[in-house]
Every structure is written in C-alpha cells, then in structure tokens.
Design an enzyme around this catalytic site. Structure first.
Site, mmCIF file in Angstrom:
data_model
loop_
_atom_site.group_PDB
_atom_site.id
_atom_site.type_symbol
_atom_site.label_atom_id
_atom_site.label_comp_id
_atom_site.label_asym_id
_atom_site.label_seq_id
_atom_site.Cartn_x
_atom_site.Cartn_y
_atom_site.Cartn_z
ATOM 1 N N ASN A 182 -15.912 -25.016 1.347
ATOM 2 C CA ASN A 182 -15.701 -25.683 0.009
ATOM 3 C C ASN A 182 -14.564 -26.834 0.132
ATOM 4 O O ASN A 182 -14.763 -27.851 -0.243
ATOM 5 C CB ASN A 182 -15.277 -24.769 -1.159
ATOM 6 C CG ASN A 182 -14.196 -23.865 -0.886
ATOM 7 O OD1 ASN A 182 -13.841 -23.559 0.338
ATOM 8 N ND2 ASN A 182 -13.517 -23.502 -1.924
ATOM 9 N N GLU B 225 -7.030 -15.259 2.351
ATOM 10 C CA GLU B 225 -6.940 -16.044 0.961
ATOM 11 C C GLU B 225 -8.517 -15.730 0.491
ATOM 12 O O GLU B 225 -9.446 -16.503 1.266
ATOM 13 C CB GLU B 225 -6.328 -17.300 1.153
ATOM 14 C CG GLU B 225 -6.197 -18.158 -0.201
ATOM 15 C CD GLU B 225 -7.126 -19.366 -0.507
ATOM 16 O OE1 GLU B 225 -7.950 -19.383 -1.546
ATOM 17 O OE2 GLU B 225 -7.150 -20.138 0.295
ATOM 18 N N CYS C 49 -11.779 -21.651 -5.298
ATOM 19 C CA CYS C 49 -11.373 -20.265 -5.367
ATOM 20 C C CYS C 49 -10.202 -20.173 -6.395
ATOM 21 O O CYS C 49 -9.769 -19.263 -6.913
ATOM 22 C CB CYS C 49 -10.895 -19.543 -4.145
ATOM 23 S SG CYS C 49 -9.780 -20.166 -3.175
ATOM 24 N N GLU D 5 -0.378 -19.370 2.005
ATOM 25 C CA GLU D 5 -0.552 -20.868 2.578
ATOM 26 C C GLU D 5 0.539 -21.672 2.046
ATOM 27 O O GLU D 5 1.002 -21.685 0.718
ATOM 28 C CB GLU D 5 -1.707 -21.343 2.290
ATOM 29 C CG GLU D 5 -3.249 -20.475 2.636
ATOM 30 C CD GLU D 5 -3.684 -20.571 4.199
ATOM 31 O OE1 GLU D 5 -2.928 -21.180 4.698
ATOM 32 O OE2 GLU D 5 -4.679 -20.022 4.298
#
Length: 484
Positions: A157, A255, A289, A464
C-alpha cells in the site's frame, strides 16, 4: 538503469543487477487498467541466500563496517537529495505500480521518504553510549552497536514510505539490509536501490529481492544469516513471521493491521470533523492500516454527520491516478476489490444501510470501488470488527464518553485512533484511555519522522519513526573496566 529497465527489473544483490537464479519472472500490473506493464525477476531461496551473503559480507568485512556515523549521515543526506531530484520518476512508478493519485503521491509518499532519510541522517550521529556510576572499583560504560543483517519485508500500500521507514534507520545505525517488497508493487524498491547506489551506499549494504511471500519471503524470514526482521503487513502473516523469528530468538518489529476508531463528540467543529473523517477513510483508497474506517458519533450529531457524508462523499473525484484532479484512485489488485465487495454484501445481510457507494466502479478495466458509508450496523458486526482495507466507513452512535471509549477499544486492533472535540481536557482524557499506538486530535494522519507510531494488541509491537525506531536497530553492549 533507465525507467524501462526498472520496469523490467532485475534483482539487486551485492551491488549488481541480476536475473533470478532460475530465470523466473512475474508480471507487474497497472491497477488503473488491469494490464501488465512489465515483468520483474522472481527470486527463490537461492537468490535470498545470495542477498543475505552479500549483506553479511558488507556488514562484517566491507567498507560499511568501518563507516562512521557522520559518513553514514552524509550518504543518507545524498539519498534524500536524489529522491528530490528524481521525484517525477518516483511519482510515476508509485502511480503505475499502486494506483496512487499523482496529486497526492508527490507531497505525501515522495516527500515523506525524503524527510525520513533526512531525519535518520541526523540520528546517525547520535548513537552515543553512556558512562554508569557503580560501587564497583571499575569504569563502566555502554556502547550502541548495529544488529547486523536486517530483513525488511514491506507491503503493497505504501511501497516507498514503508521501505524508507525500515531502510533509513537500519542504515543509519550501521546495519545492512535485504529488502523484499510486496510482490504486486516492486517498482519503486528497485529504483530506490539505484538511488542508494548513486548516493554512495557500498555494494551489499542494500539488496533487493523481488518475488512472492510464499517463496522469497519465507526464505528470508527463516534465514539463519538474518539478525532482525522488520515487517509491515497483515496481522495473520505477522503472527507467522513473529513465530518464525521467535524460534530463532531474533528481534522483530511488527507493524500490522488496524481498524481505527474516529470519535466525534458533541462539541466538535463539524465542518473540520467532516474533512478529517473523509480523509481518514478514503486516503490511499482506504488501503491504509492507520485509516479511520470506524466512525463513532455522539448521538446529538449523528444525523447531521451522516447527512453531511451522504452529500459530500459521492462528490469525491474517483478515477485515473494520472489525472491531477483525482483524489481516489484504484485499489492495488483485483483481489482487494473482491474483498471489499464481500464485506459490503455482508453488511447488507447484517442489516446495514448503505448511505452512499456500495459498488465497484467500471472504469477503463481498473480496480475501482466507490467510497462507501454504511450506517445501522451493530457494534459486534463482523464488518465493524474486522479490517476491510478499502474505502468503506461504518458509522455508529454513542451516548456517553465511557461508551465511546469502550466502542473504540472493542476490536482486537490498536494501531491508531482519532478524537474530534473542542475540549482540551476531554482530548487529553480520552487519548489517555484509547488503546492505540498513536492518537490524533481534530485531524487525521498527522505523521512526521520525529513522531513514533506502531501498534498494540493485534496491531503489532515496536515503533517506526523517531529515535525509538533507530534504537530498535541497535543493541546495547556494556563494558566494565577494572580499576584495581
């Protein structure tokens, strides 16, 4: 390497471009038309072995092992500069590969990658240890050292952004990387390998293997020469990746999926809230997400908000991602459209009311789905509880702050959340209670390389961005020197 050569991509291993060991290739499809635009090499376990070996050699005996943090910073700054210089080509590749609208790809995807490399360049010079006071007759200090070979496995994505969030901090900390991009969206990963090489990243420090998760991904996850796994993807695949890493006691960053709640309290600024709501569920065609597909609205505002969405959402420009007027492009693959269709059909069975949308859009053979708003579903509906990963928004009312928080926390996910309110006290109070790695107040998707993000519960662990990300690519060593 020319743009055409990138689209007919080779593997990048040990600083060289090469075909897969068995010569296999796979098609790359433009999701706006459903037509193939080229092929890339299809790596197998032998190719992964070669990539890990190259990364290991570069880490242990190559020039990267002796490169100072200051020199790594210079190289990462050059990478950022080359991304700026090649922004047009990166926009073209991301739009061709993923279906990203060009109007958003430049300021979001490309500039985020630039800023991530610039930010990590600054952090590369901060890997300091510390002296520790101790009653021992000794001098004690700590060192922060790189982990070694990092396997970076990224999803379809946000190919450019989510590879940068792993590669930039890994290199800043002195590691080497084997990157396995998503099988559907490999083009920008190959182009970035070229840019990093031009910036002065030595051979073997970054390696890119394109191919399937079932073959190349599995080989990389289980490879004994890999020291850390950095993974972004679905929760199901993440569980498997974490289990493989756990058997070898390897550190991981995960993640994973999300299904964020966006809470609108009765004191919210309605006009601003509507803009944030729409951005939260249609951005990147809902393939985000950290999107906000679950809208929770205070009952006094419920009809107003639903009515406003019914008016505004059908007018969002959906179409060719190369058209500057387009806001919502195609989904990345036909299987993603089919998944959304299944959930919308299920919503109808569960008693949901389709406020707008609710059907695919037939446009030039591409993978389009109309932005969809669904009201009237129960909180325990599968459509509400599960991650759809498309341009679909469910809307539910609530009566109290406690109920809003309970509904927001009712899924297995915990990646992001949002709150719309003009009360500063309520904003802080509710943010404190939400089970999410990042909470946005009065907007959505406010992201910056200095601000860490990541999940709780089934949305993963590790962070992250920020210095927290860099720390996850290092280990601490203690040195105790006797003074006797």
């Amino acid at each position: 390497m020319s743009p055409q050569e990138i689209e007919d991509g080779l593997l990048f291993i040990g600083g060289r471009w090469r075909e897969a060991a068995d010569g296999a290739r796979r098609e790359v499809v433009d999701p706006s038309t459903g037509r193939a635009v080229g092929t890339v090499a299809e790596a197998d376990a032998a190719d992964v072995d070669a990539a890990v070996a190259a990364a290991r050699e570069a880490f242990e005996t190559g020039p990267w092992a002796a490169t100072s943090g200051r020199e790594r910073a210079r190289i990462l700054h050059r990478v950022a500069g080359l991304i700026r210089e090649n922004a047009d080509e990166l926009v073209r590749l991301e739009s061709l590969d993923v279906g990203k609208p060009v109007a958003l790809c430049r300021p979001v995807d490309v500039m985020t990658a630039v800023e991530q490399y610039e930010y990590c360049a600054g952090l590369a010079q901060t890997l300091d240890g510390a002296t520790r006071d101790t009653p021992l007759n000794a001098f004690a200090y700590t060192r922060r050292e790189p982990l070694g070979v990092v396997a970076a496995i990224t999803p379809f994505n946000f190919p450019l952004i989510l590879s940068s969030t792993k590669i930039a901090p890994a290199l800043a900390a002195g590691n080497t990387v084997v990157h396995k991009p998503a099988e559907d969206t490999p083009l920008s990963a190959l182009f970035m390998a070229q840019l990093l090489q031009q910036a002065g990243v030595p051979a073997g420090v970054l390696n890119v293997v394109t191919g399937s998760g079932q073959v190349a991904g599995e080989a990389l996850l289980g490879h004994p020469g890999v020291d850390k796994i950095a993974f972004t993807g679905s929760t199901g695949v993440g569980r498997h990746a974490a289990a493989v890493a756990g058997r070898a006691l390897k550190p991981v960053t995960m993640e994973l999926g999300g299904n964020a709640a966006h809470i609108v309290f009765e004191d919210a600024d309605v006009e601003k809230a509507i803009g944030a709501i729409i951005k939260g569920f249609v951005f990147n065609t809902g393939q985000f997400c950290m999107g906000g597909p679950r809208l929770l609205v205070a009952r006094p505002l419920y009809d107003t908000i639903v009515g406003a969405l019914a008016q505004a959402v059908p007018g969002i420009p959906v179409g060719d991602p190369r058209d500057p007027a387009t806001v919502v492009g195609p989904m990345a693959a036909v299987r993603h459209v089919e998944k959304v269709e299944e959930y919308v059909a299920l919503a109808r069975k569960e008693g949901g009311r389709i406020v707008c949308g609710g059907e695919p859009l037939n446009l030039n053979g591409g993978y389009y789905y109309r932005p969809t708003v669904i009201a009237g579903l129960a909180p325990d509906s599968r459509v509400v509880q599960e991650e759809i990963f498309g341009p679909v928004l469910t809307v539910q009312p609530f009566d109290t702050e406690d109920e809003a928080v309970a509904l927001a926390n009712s899924t297995v996910y915990g990646l992001a959340a949002g709150v719309q309110t003009t009360s500063l006290a309520r904003a802080h109070r509710v943010a404190d209670r939400l089970q999410a790695g990042i909470v946005w107040i009065n907007d959505w998707a406010m992201l910056d390389p200095a601000v860490p993000f990541g999940g709780v519960k089934d949305s993963g662990y590790g962070r992250e961005y920020g210095p927290e990300a860099l720390a996850s690519y290092t280990r601490t060593k203690s040195v105790v020197v006797s003074l006797d």
